[in-house]
Design a protein around this motif. Structure first.
Motif, PDB file in Angstrom:
ATOM      1  N   ASN A 102       0.810  -1.224   0.000  1.00 52.64           N
ATOM      2  CA  ASN A 102       0.000   0.000   0.000  1.00 52.64           C
ATOM      3  C   ASN A 102       0.846   1.278   0.000  1.00 52.64           C
ATOM      4  N   ARG A 103       2.197   1.138   0.024  1.00 53.80           N
ATOM      5  CA  ARG A 103       3.066   2.322  -0.013  1.00 53.80           C
ATOM      6  C   ARG A 103       4.020   2.283  -1.206  1.00 53.80           C
ATOM      7  N   LEU A 104       3.709   1.428  -2.178  1.00 56.03           N
ATOM      8  CA  LEU A 104       4.566   1.337  -3.362  1.00 56.03           C
ATOM      9  C   LEU A 104       4.600   2.661  -4.124  1.00 56.03           C
ATOM     10  N   GLY A 105       3.440   3.282  -4.265  1.00 53.36           N
ATOM     11  CA  GLY A 105       3.389   4.551  -5.001  1.00 53.36           C
ATOM     12  C   GLY A 105       4.234   5.621  -4.355  1.00 53.36           C
ATOM     13  N   GLU A 106       4.189   5.683  -3.039  1.00 53.06           N
ATOM     14  CA  GLU A 106       4.977   6.671  -2.301  1.00 53.06           C
ATOM     15  C   GLU A 106       6.470   6.455  -2.520  1.00 53.06           C
ATOM     16  N   GLN A 107       6.909   5.208  -2.416  1.00 51.75           N
ATOM     17  CA  GLN A 107       8.330   4.915  -2.604  1.00 51.75           C
ATOM     18  C   GLN A 107       8.769   5.101  -4.055  1.00 51.75           C
ATOM     19  N   LEU A 108       7.855   4.836  -4.974  1.00 53.70           N
ATOM     20  CA  LEU A 108       8.172   5.023  -6.390  1.00 53.70           C
ATOM     21  C   LEU A 108       8.463   6.492  -6.673  1.00 53.70           C
ATOM     22  N   GLU A 109       7.679   7.369  -6.078  1.00 57.01           N
ATOM     23  CA  GLU A 109       7.909   8.808  -6.284  1.00 57.01           C
ATOM     24  C   GLU A 109       9.223   9.237  -5.642  1.00 57.01           C
ATOM     25  N   ILE A 110       9.558   8.656  -4.484  1.00 56.62           N
ATOM     26  CA  ILE A 110      10.815   8.994  -3.834  1.00 56.62           C
ATOM     27  C   ILE A 110      12.006   8.531  -4.666  1.00 56.62           C
ATOM     28  N   ARG A 111      11.938   7.312  -5.206  1.00 57.72           N
ATOM     29  CA  ARG A 111      13.077   6.727  -5.913  1.00 57.72           C
ATOM     30  C   ARG A 111      13.158   7.145  -7.377  1.00 57.72           C
ATOM     31  N   HIS A 112      12.001   7.340  -8.011  1.00 59.97           N
ATOM     32  CA  HIS A 112      12.003   7.604  -9.449  1.00 59.97           C
ATOM     33  C   HIS A 112      11.373   8.950  -9.832  1.00 59.97           C
ATOM     34  N   GLY A 113      10.732   9.611  -8.883  1.00 59.55           N
ATOM     35  CA  GLY A 113      10.103  10.882  -9.189  1.00 59.55           C
ATOM     36  C   GLY A 113       8.862  10.748 -10.046  1.00 59.55           C
ATOM     37  N   LEU A 114       8.255   9.565 -10.064  1.00 62.10           N
ATOM     38  CA  LEU A 114       7.071   9.308 -10.880  1.00 62.10           C
ATOM     39  C   LEU A 114       6.041   8.557 -10.048  1.00 62.10           C
ATOM     40  N   ASN A 115       4.751   8.847 -10.306  1.00 58.28           N
ATOM     41  CA  ASN A 115       3.729   8.026  -9.667  1.00 58.28           C
ATOM     42  C   ASN A 115       3.577   6.732 -10.455  1.00 58.28           C
ATOM     43  N   ILE A 116       2.745   5.837  -9.987  1.00 57.10           N
ATOM     44  CA  ILE A 116       2.648   4.520 -10.612  1.00 57.10           C
ATOM     45  C   ILE A 116       2.201   4.623 -12.068  1.00 57.10           C
ATOM     46  N   ALA A 117       1.189   5.461 -12.338  1.00 56.51           N
ATOM     47  CA  ALA A 117       0.690   5.603 -13.710  1.00 56.51           C
ATOM     48  C   ALA A 117       1.778   6.156 -14.630  1.00 56.51           C
ATOM     49  N   GLN A 118       2.513   7.158 -14.158  1.00 59.19           N
ATOM     50  CA  GLN A 118       3.595   7.742 -14.963  1.00 59.19           C
ATOM     51  C   GLN A 118       4.707   6.724 -15.201  1.00 59.19           C
ATOM     52  N   TYR A 119       5.019   5.946 -14.167  1.00 63.28           N
ATOM     53  CA  TYR A 119       6.079   4.951 -14.300  1.00 63.28           C
ATOM     54  C   TYR A 119       5.698   3.915 -15.350  1.00 63.28           C
ATOM     55  N   LYS A 120       4.458   3.438 -15.301  1.00 60.14           N
ATOM     56  CA  LYS A 120       4.020   2.428 -16.264  1.00 60.14           C
ATOM     57  C   LYS A 120       4.015   2.993 -17.681  1.00 60.14           C
ATOM     58  N   LYS A 121       3.602   4.248 -17.825  1.00 61.53           N
ATOM     59  CA  LYS A 121       3.609   4.866 -19.147  1.00 61.53           C
ATOM     60  C   LYS A 121       5.035   5.018 -19.660  1.00 61.53           C
ATOM     61  N   ARG A 122       5.948   5.401 -18.767  1.00 64.78           N
ATOM     62  CA  ARG A 122       7.347   5.515 -19.178  1.00 64.78           C
ATOM     63  C   ARG A 122       7.902   4.151 -19.602  1.00 64.78           C
ATOM     64  N   SER A 123       7.536   3.100 -18.875  1.00 67.79           N
ATOM     65  CA  SER A 123       7.997   1.759 -19.234  1.00 67.79           C
ATOM     66  C   SER A 123       7.522   1.381 -20.629  1.00 67.79           C
ATOM     67  N   GLU A 124       6.283   1.723 -20.954  1.00 65.40           N
ATOM     68  CA  GLU A 124       5.760   1.439 -22.292  1.00 65.40           C
ATOM     69  C   GLU A 124       6.566   2.180 -23.360  1.00 65.40           C
ATOM     70  N   ARG A 125       6.854   3.431 -23.083  1.00 66.49           N
ATOM     71  CA  ARG A 125       7.580   4.235 -24.067  1.00 66.49           C
ATOM     72  C   ARG A 125       8.999   3.714 -24.269  1.00 66.49           C
ATOM     73  N   GLN A 126       9.654   3.369 -23.174  1.00 69.18           N
ATOM     74  CA  GLN A 126      11.012   2.843 -23.296  1.00 69.18           C
ATOM     75  C   GLN A 126      11.016   1.502 -24.006  1.00 69.18           C
ATOM     76  N   ALA A 127      10.022   0.662 -23.726  1.00 69.83           N
ATOM     77  CA  ALA A 127       9.929  -0.628 -24.407  1.00 69.83           C
ATOM     78  C   ALA A 127       9.678  -0.418 -25.899  1.00 69.83           C
ATOM     79  N   TRP A 128       8.815   0.538 -26.225  1.00 67.73           N
ATOM     80  CA  TRP A 128       8.517   0.826 -27.633  1.00 67.73           C
ATOM     81  C   TRP A 128       9.777   1.278 -28.362  1.00 67.73           C
ATOM     82  N   ARG A 129      10.575   2.140 -27.730  1.00 71.41           N
ATOM     83  CA  ARG A 129      11.822   2.587 -28.361  1.00 71.41           C
ATOM     84  C   ARG A 129      12.767   1.413 -28.614  1.00 71.41           C
ATOM     85  N   ARG A 130      12.965   0.587 -27.581  1.00 72.75           N
ATOM     86  CA  ARG A 130      13.874  -0.548 -27.729  1.00 72.75           C
ATOM     87  C   ARG A 130      13.401  -1.491 -28.833  1.00 72.75           C
TER      88      ARG A 130
END
Length: 319
Positions: A147-175
């Motif tokens: 229940n605190r994954l989103g909080e830690q994600l913002e601390i470590r990556h500066g992104l919320n869960i939705a933003q992180y998943k969208k970034r993962s899609e974009r990086q995968a698409w580029r690769r």
């Protein structure tokens, strides 16, 4: 024929950014037997328009017409160029690597448009899901409750869960776009894989060539004696297009698999007088079928042999 030495300044960053782990690359799924592979197995394609997000920087540099405001503190306005300027001061090599990755992606975009290369949406989705599962495991392994994954994600990556998943899609698409474009580019142009030996001493090169003709292992000789950058890999170069402007490809003209060229003087990247010969590992004739017809085969090929950074340097050469 114009000689084009392979660039080496971004090899390390390409290996990290473009190959990644098998999980990150999206090519770890169980392969479909070649006889059963159809276009439907890969599903529809995903294009750049599907990955646009107001929460992340534009995918296409042409869409960035203004210097973005990143933060305001009192009367201080921080813009994108301030970050770049500071990074240029602290780590200019990293900036150069990013510039060259942008140039690589522009080259990939041009070739993808020319050859009508598209990325399977199913593989983008699979890669993004695996990346999130891996990140989630790391966070929970570090003691972060679910229940605190989103909080830690913002601390470590500066992104919320939705933003992180969208970034993962974009990086995968580029690769994936890089990988599919490169491998189709090589199929359409035809390609050769070879071992390359270079020496500034003509007699030494002739002697080495004679040893190979008598059964010596060129990989061992190249590792010990060759002055080419490929020496560290036993003289092996990445698979090159048959019409690529590189002296090693010129030496392979007219040869069959396993054959060794004569020693010839070459124009080396250093400009010094050099002598070289090659041994052909294999040659693949051009396959002019459309990308749509080859996409399933390329997907299986990438599953077995993911793209390496050295391969992508071919696209950066502009050939």
């Amino acid at each position: 024929m114009r000689r084009v030495p392979l660039p080496v300044s971004i090899l390390a960053v390409l290996l990290l950014s473009c190959q990644g782990s098998r999980v990150e690359s999206g090519f770890e799924a169980d392969p479909v037997p070649m006889g059963r592979m159809t276009k439907a197995d890969l599903g529809p394609s995903m294009n750049i328009e599907d990955l646009v997000s107001d929460e992340l920087p534009p995918l296409d540099p042409r869409e960035s017409t203004e210097d973005r405001v990143l933060a305001r503190v009192g009367d201080l306005t921080l813009r994108s160029h301030h970050i770049v300027d500071r990074l240029l001061e602290r780590d200019p090599a990293q900036i150069q690597a990013i510039v060259e990755l942008l140039l690589l992606d522009e080259r990939v975009a041009q070739l993808a448009a020319e050859y009508q290369v598209e990325v399977p949406a199913s593989e983008v989705s699979l890669a993004a899901k695996r990346d999130w599962a891996r990140t989630k495991r790391i966070l929970m392994r570090d003691g972060v409750p679910e229940n605190r994954l989103g909080e830690q994600l913002e601390i470590r990556h500066g992104l919320n869960i939705a933003q992180y998943k969208k970034r993962s899609e974009r990086q995968a698409w580029r690769r994936l776009l890089r990988a599919y474009t490169l491998r189709y580019f090589l199929r359409v142009r035809g390609s050769v894989r070879l071992l390359y030996y270079v020496s500034g001493d003509k007699d030494k090169a002739i002697e080495a060539r004679g040893k190979v003709a008598q059964g010596a292992d060129l990989r061992v000789l190249a590792l010990k004696e060759s002055t080419a950058e490929s020496a560290a890999k036993g003289g092996e170069l990445p698979r090159l297009p048959l019409d690529f402007g590189h002296p090693a490809v010129d030496l392979a003209i007219g040869l069959a698999q396993g054959e060794v060229s004569a020693v010839r003087e070459i124009e080396s990247a250093s400009g010094r007088e050099s002598y070289a010969f090659i041994q052909v590992l294999d040659i693949v004739a051009p396959d002019l079928r459309s990308f749509a017809l080859q996409r399933g085969e390329i997907s299986l090929e990438l599953d077995r042999h993911p793209v390496e950074g050295a391969e992508l340097e071919i696209l950066l050469s502009g050939r």
